[in-house]
Enzyme design. Structure first.
Site, PDB file in Angstrom:
ATOM      1  N   CYS A  12      62.241   4.218  -3.128  1.00 56.31           N
ATOM      2  CA  CYS A  12      63.248   3.212  -3.423  1.00 56.31           C
ATOM      3  C   CYS A  12      64.630   3.738  -3.078  1.00 56.31           C
ATOM      4  O   CYS A  12      65.457   3.037  -2.574  1.00 56.31           O
ATOM      5  CB  CYS A  12      63.194   2.835  -4.890  1.00 56.31           C
ATOM      6  SG  CYS A  12      64.056   1.331  -5.277  1.00 56.31           S
ATOM      7  N   CYS A  13      64.884   4.968  -3.388  1.00 56.09           N
ATOM      8  CA  CYS A  13      66.129   5.618  -3.050  1.00 56.09           C
ATOM      9  C   CYS A  13      65.847   7.089  -2.840  1.00 56.09           C
ATOM     10  O   CYS A  13      64.830   7.596  -3.262  1.00 56.09           O
ATOM     11  CB  CYS A  13      67.171   5.475  -4.163  1.00 56.09           C
ATOM     12  SG  CYS A  13      67.578   3.793  -4.576  1.00 56.09           S
ATOM     13  N   ASP A 393      66.361   2.413  -3.219  1.00 56.98           N
ATOM     14  CA  ASP A 393      67.233   2.962  -4.241  1.00 56.98           C
ATOM     15  C   ASP A 393      68.010   1.913  -4.927  1.00 56.98           C
ATOM     16  O   ASP A 393      68.431   0.986  -4.303  1.00 56.98           O
ATOM     17  CB  ASP A 393      68.154   3.969  -3.780  1.00 56.98           C
ATOM     18  CG  ASP A 393      67.340   5.200  -3.988  1.00 56.98           C
ATOM     19  OD1 ASP A 393      66.640   5.303  -4.981  1.00 56.98           O
ATOM     20  OD2 ASP A 393      67.441   5.993  -3.132  1.00 56.98           O
ATOM     21  N   THR A 394      68.176   2.342  -5.976  1.00 60.08           N
ATOM     22  CA  THR A 394      68.160   1.222  -6.874  1.00 60.08           C
ATOM     23  C   THR A 394      69.189   1.363  -7.978  1.00 60.08           C
ATOM     24  O   THR A 394      69.455   2.464  -8.439  1.00 60.08           O
ATOM     25  CB  THR A 394      66.752   1.133  -7.498  1.00 60.08           C
ATOM     26  OG1 THR A 394      65.828   0.980  -6.445  1.00 60.08           O
ATOM     27  CG2 THR A 394      66.642  -0.001  -8.472  1.00 60.08           C
ATOM     28  N   VAL A 395      69.717   0.225  -8.412  1.00 59.52           N
ATOM     29  CA  VAL A 395      70.534   0.205  -9.623  1.00 59.52           C
ATOM     30  C   VAL A 395      69.866  -0.742 -10.608  1.00 59.52           C
ATOM     31  O   VAL A 395      69.387  -1.810 -10.243  1.00 59.52           O
ATOM     32  CB  VAL A 395      71.993  -0.231  -9.353  1.00 59.52           C
ATOM     33  CG1 VAL A 395      72.713   0.833  -8.524  1.00 59.52           C
ATOM     34  CG2 VAL A 395      72.092  -1.581  -8.664  1.00 59.52           C
TER      35      VAL A 395
END
Length: 583
Positions: A12-13, A393-395
Site C-alpha cells: 500500500c505504501c 500507502d495510505t492515510v
C-alpha cells in the site's frame, strides 16, 4: 544514532523500519508510566462533543476546527483528508482512491462508500500484454500502473449526503498550507526520503519524472524533519475544486490537464475515463465476534479477510493463551495465512465477478478452515477454500461529531508517491493501484478495461448491541487486516483500552499468496516488534515460523464511543506522527 535496517514494500505504501534498538540505544530507554500498562505511550483522549484522529497533528486540528464551526464528522474528515494530501503527500492525495464507513446517528444506519477508480477503457488486455512483453506482472510504477483517481468524487459523494459546511470552507485550510508551506514531521520526512530514492531507482519505468522532482523535492532532495514544504500547484488545483466542484476534476480543466499529460507520457487514462467515473454506495458486511458486530467493506478491497480471521479464531480461547504468547501468535498467523489464500484467489471487483463470495464469511466455512491449523507446526503451503464448501500507502482518519455521526475513512496513493508521475501544473501524484491486477485470464482479479483492481485499503467499524462502539483503521497494505485483527483481539479478548490496543507490540506476516499471482511456498516470514520477548521468538521458531529481522507494523487511529457516559475516546499510536484530539 538512528539505524535504518530495511525498506519494505507493504503493498500500500513504502514503509521504513528501525531496528529493535529503536532510535537511541536499547528498549530500556523507554520511560515509565504511573498508570496503565507501561507499553502504552499515553492515555486515551476523551471528549464529549467531538473527536478527530489522523496521522498528522495539523490535519487533526483542521478537522477539530471544522467540528467547532458546526460541521459534521464527515465535513471534518473531508477537510482533514484534503490537508493530508498537502502535508503527508507521500501516503495520500487526490491522485488516489478512498473508502469510508459512515454511521448516521439520525437514521441509526451504516453506509459504505467505495470511491476507488477503474482501469482505462482504451487499455485492453491484449494491448497490455503486448506492452509488458516478457513481464508476468504489471510494473509497480509508471504509466501502466495508473487507474482513475477516485478520491475527489468520494469527497463530494460523502459531502452531498452527510456534509453541512461549504466545500470551500473545508478546503481553505489546505489551500493556505499548500501556499504558505508546512514543516515536515519526523516519520513523514523519514519515509519521504526513502520513497524518493526508491522512485529515482525505478526511473526506467517512469516515463516522466521531472515534475515529481520539481514538486516533491527541495533543491533536489526530499525534505528533512522540520523543513518547510510548499505546493502552490496543489493549492491552485484545490481552488479549482472549491469553485467548480467535482466536475472541475472529472470533466473540467483538471481533467483536460490529466488527459494532456497522459497522452504525452504513455498513460492510457483519458478524459472520458474521468468523466464516466462514479463512486459506489455499498452495504458494509459483518460477522459477530464474541458479541461484537465487526464491519468491513466487501471486495474489491481486502476487508473481509479480517472477518474470515475472526471467524476462524472464535473457536479458540485466546485470552487463556495469554497476550502475545507463542501459542496465541501462532494461531493468529495461521488464521492469516488461511484467509490470505482466499484473498489471493477470490477478492476482486464484484461488478466483474461470476459468483458471490458470501460463503467465505459463514461460520460453517470457518470451522472447516480452522481444522487446517496445526497447533504444533507452522504451515508452509495452503490452498484457497473450495466454493463447494459454501454454507459464505495510505492515510487513515476517523471523526465523530456532537450529533453522534462517525466516519471511518481511508485514502491512499497505493505505494508511497504512487506511480511517480505528476500531471503538469496540478501538484499531485497519480496513484499506481492498477499494478494490483492479475494477468492470468481465468483469475477473478485479472486485468480488464473499466475494472477496479484489488485494493488493500480498508476502514473498520464495530457495533455493540446495535450501538456504535469503535471506528478504526490500521494503515499499511497487507498489514492492514493483520492490524485490524490484532487491535480487535486486544480490545475484545484482552480488555485493553483504545490507546493500549494500538500501542501493544504487533506481528507482521509477509509472503502469503497475493491477488497479483504470487504463491506462498515456504510459509513466508514473520516479523515481531521488540516488545515480544526472546522466549516467545524462540518458541515460534520451534513451531516452524521463519522470523524476519523487521517489517512495517502499521499506523493506527481510532475513536471509541462510551454509551454509558456519552464520551468519545480517541487514540493515535506512536508508530506515526499522528494525534487524536477532542473537545
Amino acid at each position: 544514532m538512528k539505524r535504518i535496517i530495511v525498506a519494505a514494500l507493504s503493498g500500500c505504501c513504502l514503509f521504513i523500519c528501525l531496528s529493535s534498538s529503536v532510535l537511541y540505544g536499547q528498549t530500556s530507554d523507554k520511560g515509565d508510566r504511573i498508570s496503565g500498562p507501561n507499553f502504552a505511550t499515553r492515555s486515551p483522549v476523551l471528549g464529549r462533543h467531538g473527536m478527530v484522529a489522523t496521522s498528522h497533528p495539523l490535519a487533526t486540528q483542521i478537522g477539530l476546527d471544522v467540528l467547532k464551526q458546526g460541521g459534521t464528522a464527515i465535513d471534518a474528515a473531508i477537510a482533514a483528508n484534503a490537508a493530508l494530501g498537502v502535508i503527508e503527500p507521500n501516503n495520500g492525495g487526490i491522485g488516489g482512491d478512498l473508502f469510508a464507513i459512515i454511521w448516521s446517528a439520525k437514521e441509526r444506519k451504516m453506509y459504505g462508500l467505495n470511491a476507488s477508480g477503474r482501469s482505462p477503457q482504451e487499455l485492453t488486455y491484449n494491448t497490455l500484454k503486448n506492452l509488458l512483453g516478457n513481464r508476468t506482472q504489471l510494473p509497480l510504477y509508471g504509466p501502466l500502473s495508473v487507474s482513475v483517481p477516485g478520491t475527489v468524487d468520494g469527497w463530494f459523494q460523502l459531502h452531498g449526503r452527510f456534509g453541512k459546511l461549504p466545500m470551500r470552507t473545508l478546503l481553505e485550510p489546505s489551500i493556505r498550507y499548500a501556499r504558505e508551506g508546512v514543516p515536515v514531521p519526523q516519520v513523514i520526512a523519514y519515509s519521504w526520503q526513502i520513497a524518493a530514492r526508491r522512485l529515482a531507482d525505478n526511473q526506467a519505468d517512469i516515463t516522466e519524472f521531472a515534475n515529481f522532482r520539481k514538486i516533491f523535492l527541495i533543491q533536489g532532495k526530499a525534505p528533512v524533519e522540520g523543513q518547510v514544504f510548499r505546493n502552490p500547484d496543489l493549492a491552485a488545483t484545490y481552488e479549482k475544486i472549491a469553485r467548480g466542484g467535482r466536475d472541475a476534476f472529472y470533466k473540467g480543466s483538471i481533467a483536460e490537464d490529466m488527459d494532456r499529460y497522459a497522452r504525452r507520457t504513455g498513460i492510457y487514462l483519458r478524459k472520458a475515463d474521468l468523466a464516466t467515473h462514479r463512486s459506489t454506495w455499498i452495504q458494509p458486511v459483518s460477522v459477530n465476534y464474541r458479541g461484537y458486530d465487526v464491519f468491513e467493506l466487501p471486495p474489491n478491497g481486502q476487508g473481509i479477510a479480517v472477518l474470515q480471521m475472526l471467524n476462524i479464531l472464535e473457536g479458540y480461547d485466546l485470552k487463556k493463551l495469554g497476550h502475545n504468547s507463542a501459542e496465541y501468535l501462532h494461531l493468529l498467523v495461521e488464521a492469516k495465512k488461511l484467509a490470505f489464500e482466499d484473498r489471493a484467489r477470490y477478492y476482486a471487483d464484484p461488478e466483474f465477478a461470476k459468483d458471490s463470495i458470501d460463503w467465505l464469511l459463514t461460520k460453517q466455512y470457518a470451522a472447516v478452515r480452522r481444522k487446517l491449523i496445526n497447533p504444533a507446526k507452522a504451515s508452509e503451503h495452503l490452498d484457497a477454500g473450495d466454493p463447494a464448501l459454501r454454507a459464505g500507502d495510505t492515510v487513515y482518519l476517523t471523526a465523530a461529531d456532537e450529533e453522534g455521526n462517525i466516519v471511518s475513512l481511508i485514502q491512499s496513493n497505493m505505494l508511497e508517491f504512487g506511480s511517480g508521475m505528476v500531471p503538469d501544473g496540478l501538484g499531485f501524484v497519480l496513484h499506481n493501484r492498477g499494478t494490483s491486477f492479475n494477468l492470468k485470464p481465468d483469475h477473478a482479479n485479472v486485468y480488464a478495461p473499466g475494472k477496479r483492481p484489488f485494493t488493500t485499503i480498508i476502514p473498520g467499524f464495530v457495533l455493540k448491541d446495535g450501538q456504535p462502539f469503535l471506528s478504526f483503521g490500521v494503515m499499511g497494505g497487507a498489514m492492514q487486516p493483520q492490524g485490524h485483527l490484532q487491535v480487535l483481539c486486544n480490545i475484545i479478548d484482552f480488555g485493553m483500552n483504545v490507546q493500549e490496543a494500538g500501542d501493544a507490540a504487533r506481528f507482521s506476516h509477509s509472503g502469503s499468496s497475493e491477488p497479483i499471482g504470487t504463491v506462498m511456498q515456504d510459509g513466508g516470514r514473520l516479523a515481531l516488534e521488540s516488545g515480544i520477548s526472546p522466549a516467545v521468538r524462540a518458541s515460534l521458531e520451534k513451531l516452524g515460523h521463519k522470523l524476519a529481522p523487521t517489517d512495517f507494523f502499521g499506523g493506527y487511529q481510532a475513536i471509541q464511543w462510551d454509551t454509558t457516559n456519552k464520551i468519545y475516546w480517541g487514540a493515535s499510536e506512536m508508530r506515526k506522527d499522528g494525534q487524536a484530539a477532542g473537545y
